[in-house]
Design an enzyme around this catalytic site. Sequence first.
Site, PDB file in Angstrom:
ATOM      1  N   ARG A 159     -41.033  12.057 -17.319  1.00  0.00           N
ATOM      2  CA  ARG A 159     -41.029  10.864 -16.699  1.00  0.00           C
ATOM      3  C   ARG A 159     -40.269  10.243 -17.821  1.00  0.00           C
ATOM      4  O   ARG A 159     -39.286   9.186 -17.401  1.00  0.00           O
ATOM      5  CB  ARG A 159     -42.546  10.126 -16.665  1.00  0.00           C
ATOM      6  CG  ARG A 159     -42.568   8.830 -15.921  1.00  0.00           C
ATOM      7  CD  ARG A 159     -43.904   8.402 -15.893  1.00  0.00           C
ATOM      8  NE  ARG A 159     -44.068   7.087 -15.380  1.00  0.00           N
ATOM      9  CZ  ARG A 159     -44.508   6.190 -16.003  1.00  0.00           C
ATOM     10  NH1 ARG A 159     -44.820   6.202 -17.301  1.00  0.00           N
ATOM     11  NH2 ARG A 159     -44.353   4.820 -15.463  1.00  0.00           N
ATOM     12  N   ASP A 191     -48.774  -2.099  -3.367  1.00  0.00           N
ATOM     13  CA  ASP A 191     -50.349  -1.501  -3.723  1.00  0.00           C
ATOM     14  C   ASP A 191     -51.273  -2.446  -3.065  1.00  0.00           C
ATOM     15  O   ASP A 191     -52.255  -1.700  -2.466  1.00  0.00           O
ATOM     16  CB  ASP A 191     -50.431  -1.256  -5.033  1.00  0.00           C
ATOM     17  CG  ASP A 191     -49.297  -0.485  -5.694  1.00  0.00           C
ATOM     18  OD1 ASP A 191     -49.702   0.615  -6.233  1.00  0.00           O
ATOM     19  OD2 ASP A 191     -48.110  -1.027  -5.956  1.00  0.00           O
ATOM     20  N   ARG A 244     -51.515  -1.891   0.577  1.00  0.00           N
ATOM     21  CA  ARG A 244     -52.418  -0.680   0.926  1.00  0.00           C
ATOM     22  C   ARG A 244     -53.799  -0.971   0.911  1.00  0.00           C
ATOM     23  O   ARG A 244     -54.541  -0.374   1.730  1.00  0.00           O
ATOM     24  CB  ARG A 244     -51.636   0.491   0.399  1.00  0.00           C
ATOM     25  CG  ARG A 244     -50.120   0.797   0.410  1.00  0.00           C
ATOM     26  CD  ARG A 244     -49.489   1.732  -0.363  1.00  0.00           C
ATOM     27  NE  ARG A 244     -48.308   2.090   0.031  1.00  0.00           N
ATOM     28  CZ  ARG A 244     -47.319   2.664  -0.772  1.00  0.00           C
ATOM     29  NH1 ARG A 244     -47.259   2.691  -2.312  1.00  0.00           N
ATOM     30  NH2 ARG A 244     -46.082   3.082  -0.390  1.00  0.00           N
ATOM     31  N   HIS A 280     -47.789  -0.547 -11.728  1.00  0.00           N
ATOM     32  CA  HIS A 280     -47.659   0.288 -10.272  1.00  0.00           C
ATOM     33  C   HIS A 280     -47.467   1.655 -10.579  1.00  0.00           C
ATOM     34  O   HIS A 280     -46.433   2.261 -10.896  1.00  0.00           O
ATOM     35  CB  HIS A 280     -46.208  -0.269  -9.782  1.00  0.00           C
ATOM     36  CG  HIS A 280     -45.773   0.641  -8.510  1.00  0.00           C
ATOM     37  ND1 HIS A 280     -46.558   0.493  -7.431  1.00  0.00           N
ATOM     38  CD2 HIS A 280     -44.701   1.358  -8.406  1.00  0.00           C
ATOM     39  CE1 HIS A 280     -46.051   1.184  -6.495  1.00  0.00           C
ATOM     40  NE2 HIS A 280     -44.875   1.597  -7.125  1.00  0.00           N
TER      41      HIS A 280
END
Length: 352
Positions: free
Chosen positions: A125, A185, A188, A212
Amino acid sequence: MQKSASSGVSLLGPGGLDLTHSFFTSILNSAPPSPTKRHNKVTVVGAGNVGMAVAQTILTQDLVDELVLIDALPDKLRGEMLDLQHAAAFLPRTKIHASTEYSVTAGSDLCIVTAGARQVSGESRLNLVQRNVSLFRSIIPPLVQHSPACVILVVSNPVDVLTYVAWKLSGFPANRVIGSGTNLDSSRFRFLIADHLDVNAHDVQAYIVGEHGDSSVALWSSISVGEVPVLSFLEKQEIAYEKVTLEKIHKAVIGSADEVIRLKGYTSWAIGYSVANLARSILRDQRKVHPVSVLAKGFHGIHGGEVFLSLPSQLGRGGVIGVTNIHLTPKEAQHLRDSATAILEVQNQLPI
């Protein structure tokens, strides 16, 4: 038949002359348009699946007078522009431009950055973030140069770290650099709660805050349905509920994007609607509250570094007007601070 360099519109007159004014006659002693009339111009950087979903949704919602698409691939960029222009008869009137040169973005009110390197198999990452930092060095400065009064809205992932990067590279005040954060988010989250309770998602008030990503925080204590606080209502009515059910809903939110990517290869429409939702609040100065990535230092005990993460914030023409003084339980506040620490661990390794 010539084409206008800026918009691709045909000039039908002899020698390419513009005959537009031949179709209409001005009223006697008419005055020019009012200088106070607002002309909205938005730039979308990145013509990939997310960028085009954002552009298409903004167009259909009649939010802008002028839309600019920027990408490094000229053929794909021109194809996307033409595809949208060919729908002109079905869309609100909007001038659409596309270029690899940032000069076309001049005077933008809102610059939306969706461009970003994709993670390759086996890549860490941190390495992905570093590649995107390099990309942002070529994106943010020219946007600032040509639109020094704009608001920058970062959508590229990891959005919280890259919003910080955009802020540092831009030199803008923190209120004018925003990340799309957990706005999607939270949508959702509201959908899953509404589905669980069999109610309309519009009647559910619920926020995901923080990163996030995996360390996001579900604010269960503030969830309400039809203005009724859910958890306190259940407790007062002595109605049993299982915390494991709540945890499953939160995990479903975190895994939502991965599921969509597994099924169709990428996410696009939900983030497109989410970003258009943010653009509407900014461009029309609606002062609505959205959970977006903002400079969070000093909020809820977050100290130790300049970190961007999502908090419910009021948005308007100038960007972030203010952060909502939402109540967090001690446990939620600690989770939020842990989320800030997780972001800072990555951020502190960046060459900014």
